[in-house]
Design a protein around this motif. Structure first.
Motif, PDB file in Angstrom:
ATOM      1  N   GLU A  42       0.868  -1.177   0.000  1.00  0.00           N
ATOM      2  CA  GLU A  42       0.000   0.000   0.000  1.00  0.00           C
ATOM      3  C   GLU A  42       0.905   1.226   0.000  1.00  0.00           C
ATOM      4  O   GLU A  42       1.782   1.364   0.844  1.00  0.00           O
ATOM      5  CB  GLU A  42      -0.906   0.039   1.229  1.00  0.00           C
ATOM      6  CG  GLU A  42      -1.684   1.349   1.285  1.00  0.00           C
ATOM      7  CD  GLU A  42      -3.087   1.222   1.851  1.00  0.00           C
ATOM      8  OE1 GLU A  42      -3.465   0.112   2.267  1.00  0.00           O
ATOM      9  OE2 GLU A  42      -3.802   2.245   1.863  1.00  0.00           O
ATOM     10  N   GLY A  45      -2.826   4.248  -1.629  1.00  0.00           N
ATOM     11  CA  GLY A  45      -4.145   3.839  -1.146  1.00  0.00           C
ATOM     12  C   GLY A  45      -5.292   4.433  -1.927  1.00  0.00           C
ATOM     13  O   GLY A  45      -6.437   4.400  -1.487  1.00  0.00           O
ATOM     14  N   GLU A  46      -5.011   5.000  -3.095  1.00  0.00           N
ATOM     15  CA  GLU A  46      -6.123   5.584  -3.847  1.00  0.00           C
ATOM     16  C   GLU A  46      -6.036   5.412  -5.359  1.00  0.00           C
ATOM     17  O   GLU A  46      -6.539   6.227  -6.113  1.00  0.00           O
ATOM     18  CB  GLU A  46      -6.306   7.061  -3.483  1.00  0.00           C
ATOM     19  CG  GLU A  46      -5.073   7.911  -3.586  1.00  0.00           C
ATOM     20  CD  GLU A  46      -5.359   9.349  -3.172  1.00  0.00           C
ATOM     21  OE1 GLU A  46      -4.866  10.252  -3.847  1.00  0.00           O
ATOM     22  OE2 GLU A  46      -6.087   9.557  -2.179  1.00  0.00           O
ATOM     23  N   GLY A  47      -5.421   4.326  -5.785  1.00  0.00           N
ATOM     24  CA  GLY A  47      -5.504   4.013  -7.206  1.00  0.00           C
ATOM     25  C   GLY A  47      -4.551   4.776  -8.103  1.00  0.00           C
ATOM     26  O   GLY A  47      -4.677   4.738  -9.323  1.00  0.00           O
ATOM     27  N   GLY A  50      -0.329   2.017  -8.146  1.00  0.00           N
ATOM     28  CA  GLY A  50      -0.240   0.649  -8.631  1.00  0.00           C
ATOM     29  C   GLY A  50       0.618  -0.295  -7.795  1.00  0.00           C
ATOM     30  O   GLY A  50       0.798  -1.454  -8.174  1.00  0.00           O
ATOM     31  N   CYS A  52      -0.125  -1.838  -5.311  1.00  0.00           N
ATOM     32  CA  CYS A  52      -0.981  -2.889  -4.755  1.00  0.00           C
ATOM     33  C   CYS A  52      -1.566  -3.788  -5.830  1.00  0.00           C
ATOM     34  O   CYS A  52      -2.509  -4.526  -5.576  1.00  0.00           O
ATOM     35  CB  CYS A  52      -2.117  -2.220  -4.002  1.00  0.00           C
ATOM     36  SG  CYS A  52      -3.131  -1.229  -5.127  1.00  0.00           S
ATOM     37  N   CYS A  64      -6.104  -1.983  -3.454  1.00  0.00           N
ATOM     38  CA  CYS A  64      -6.488  -0.971  -2.461  1.00  0.00           C
ATOM     39  C   CYS A  64      -7.832  -0.357  -2.800  1.00  0.00           C
ATOM     40  O   CYS A  64      -8.405   0.361  -2.009  1.00  0.00           O
ATOM     41  CB  CYS A  64      -5.435   0.134  -2.371  1.00  0.00           C
ATOM     42  SG  CYS A  64      -5.434   1.265  -3.781  1.00  0.00           S
TER      43      CYS A  64
END
Ligand code: FES
Ligand code: FES
Lengths: 160, 299
Positions: A42, A45-47, A50, A52, A64
Motif C-alpha cells: 500500500e 491507497g487511492e488508485g 499501482g 498494490c 487498495c
C-alpha cells in the motif's frame, strides 16, 4: 463490529481460503493482515501508484480500491504466486537481469501489471509497455530499466 | 468509525431496489467504486449505511445492440468498453474517452455508470456520452424510464438520481450511420492518471463539404458536463473550413465558463486550449465521417 463479519471464499495463488472479513476492509488489507501476503504494497491507497496491483480473475486491479467482500469467489494471483517451487517467473528474472529494482517498493505492482500486459499482448512495443504500466509509479524513477525488463522478458519468451 | 456498515451483492434488479428502499440508514449503489470508496474513506462523501453492489445484475452488465440502439450497462467496466468492437464501431468517442480514465488497473474495476453518477463536469465518460446523444435508463420499483443524459446532473459531484429509489441501469446510444462519426480529445497533466484539464467530444454528420449536423460536449466548462448548443447551432450546415471554425470558437468561448482550479489550470489557459481541442476533435471526427461515407471530399 464483530457481528458485521462477512464470510468470503477466494482462491489465492492456487489455494482456496475461507475468510471472515469486515465490510469496510479493502482486499489489500485482508491479503496483508489476514493472509500474511505482504508482497502487494500500500502506497497511495487511492488508485494512483499501482503498488498494490494483483490479478483478479485474470485482470490487473488495484487491490487498495476493491473491498474484500467484493472478492468473494474470485481467483487471485499476487506477486507471491508467480514463482514456482523457488524458481522465479521469467518476468521476475528479467527485472533482476535488467537491474530494474532500486528500493523495490513499486516492483511487485510493476511485475503484476507487466504480467497482465504480456498475457494480453506477448510482444508489446515500447510504447505499449509504457501504456501498460501507466497505472504504476516508481518513486525511484527507474522507468527505463523497468521497461527494458518487460521487453527483455517478452523477447526471451519468443526465443524459448 | 466505519464509513459504511454493510455491503450487499444482490442477484436481481428488484432485490437491489428493495435493499435501497429498506436500508436502515442511507444506501448507495456501487459499481466498481474507484471514486465512491475513496470519497467515503476520505470524508468527501458522508458515511452511508449500506453499499449495494450492482455488478452482478444482468441489466447493468449487458453491452449489446437492442433493435436500433447500442445499450451499455452502467456496471460495465471501462476496459470492456475500450475493447468492445460495438463501441468502437458506433461510439468511437466513448471508446477513446474510456481509455483515458485512470490506469489499466482502474479501468478493470471502474464502470461507466460510476463515471457518470459521480457527476464531475469533466468526467470523460459523461462528456463522450453527451456528444453521442446518449439517454440514461433508470429503474425504480415501478419499472424503467428513459431520460436524456443531461438530466442526470445537478451540479459538481451531485447527481439527480434518488439514491433510495432510482438505479441507473445503463445507456442507450444511437447507432452510427454512413457519414457520421465521433471523437474525444483531452488535455491533462503529463503525469497521466488524473482528471482532464479540459476535454471535448464531438459527434458529426458530414455531407459533401458540409457539417450537416454536430454535437459538442466540453468540460469542465460549468457546474455540469456542458453541451455547447450555441456552437453546434453556429457550425451546423456550414462548410468544414478554417474560416468557419475560427468564429465557431468565439461562440464556444462565449457559452463556456472556464474557471481557474488551483492544481490544474487557469481559466485563461483553458480558453486557449479550447481552440486547440475544437480543431483537433473536429478534424478527427470529420476525417472518420469521411471514411464512413460514400461522398468523400478532400479540402
Ligand atoms: S496503493 Fe493501491 S494504487 Fe497505490
Ligand atoms: S524501485 Fe523504488 S519505487 Fe520503484
Amino acid at each position: 463490529m464483530e457481528k458485521n463479519l462477512i464470510p468470503i471464499s477466494i482462491t489465492v495463488n492456487g489455494r482456496r481460503v475461507e475468510l471472515e472479513v469486515q465490510p469496510q476492509h479493502t482486499l489489500l488489507k485482508v491479503l496483508q493482515n489476514q493472509l500474511d501476503l505482504i508482497g502487494s504494497k500500500e502506497c497511495c491507497g487511492e488508485g494512483e501508484c499501482g503498488a498494490c496491483t494483483i490479478l483478479a480473475n485474470g485482470r490487473a486491479i488495484n487491490s487498495c480500491l476493491v473491498l474484500a467482500v467484493e472478492a468473494d469467489g474470485w481467483e487471485i494471483v499476487t506477486i507471491e504466486g508467480l514463482a514456482e517451487d523457488e524458481r522465479l517467473d521469467p518476468l521476475q528474472e528479467a527485472f533482476l537481469k535488467a537491474g530494474a529494482v532500486q528500493c523495490g517498493y513499486c516492483i511487485p505492482g510493476m511485475v503484476m501489471s507487466a504480467k497482465y500486459l504480456l498475457m494480453k499482448n506477448p510482444h508489446p512495443s515500447e510504447d505499449e509497455v509504457r501504456q501498460g504500466l501507466a497505472g504504476n509509479l516508481c518513486r525511484c524513477a527507474g522507468y527505463n530499466r523497468i521497461i527494458a525488463a518487460v521487453q527483455l522478458a517478452a523477447s526471451e519468451k519468443e526465443a524459448a | 468509525m466505519p464509513v459504511w456498515e454493510k455491503y450487499i451483492l444482490p442477484a436481481s434488479l428488484q432485490e437491489a431496489l428493495e435493499a435501497a428502499a429498506s436500508a436502515p440508514g442511507t444506501a448507495r449503489f456501487i459499481a466498481g467504486g474507484t471514486d465512491l470508496l475513496l470519497d467515503l474513506q476520505q470524508g468527501r462523501h458522508p458515511p452511508v449505511h449500506t453499499l449495494i453492489d450492482i455488478t452482478a445484475l444482468a441489466e447493468t452488465t449487458a453491452l449489446e445492440i437492442r433493435s436500433d440502439e447500442l445499450f451499455i450497462g452502467a456496471a460495465v467496466p471501462l476496459s470492456r468498453i475500450v475493447q468492445s468492437p460495438l463501441v468502437i464501431e458506433h461510439a468511437q468517442a466513448l471508446a477513446e474517452a474510456s481509455a483515458l480514465i485512470g490506469g489499466p488497473q482502474v479501468r478493470n474495476t471502474a464502470s461507466l455508470g460510476g463515471n457518470v453518477c459521480h457527476a464531475l463536469p469533466a468526467a470523460d465518460g459523461a462528456i463522450a456520452l453527451l456528444a453521442l446523444d446518449a439517454s440514461a435508463e433508470i429503474a425504480d420499483r415501478r419499472g424503467c424510464r428513459r431520460a436524456p443524459l443531461g438530466e442526470l446532473f445537478l451540479g459538481p459531484g451531485r447527481s439527480a438520481l434518488d439514491p433510495r429509489a432510482e438505479l441507473l441501469t445503463g445507456f442507450y446510444l444511437p447507432l452510427k450511420s454512413s457519414g457520421q462519426a465521433s471523437a474525444h480529445r483531452r488535455v491533462m497533466r503529463p503525469q497521466g492518471v488524473a482528471i482532464a484539464i479540459l476535454n471535448m467530444a464531438i459527434w458529426l454528420a458530414r455531407h459533401d463539404d458540409l457539417i450537416q449536423d454536430i454535437r459538442i460536449a466540453v468540460g469542465p466548462a460549468g457546474p455540469k458536463p456542458l453541451r455547447a448548443v450555441q456552437t453546434e447551432g453556429f457550425l451546423r450546415g456550414k462548410p468544414y473550413r478554417k474560416e468557419t471554425i475560427a468564429p465557431g470558437l468565439d461562440v464556444l468561448l462565449a457559452e463556456t465558463h472556464f474557471r481557474t482550479s488551483p492544481h490544474r489550470a487557469t481559466a485563461e489557459y483553458r480558453r486557449r486550449l479550447a481552440g486547440v481541442l475544437l480543431e483537433d476533435a473536429l478534424q478527427a471526427a470529420w476525417q472518420r465521417a469521411g471514411e464512413s461515407s460514400e461522398h468523400q471530399t478532400v479540402i
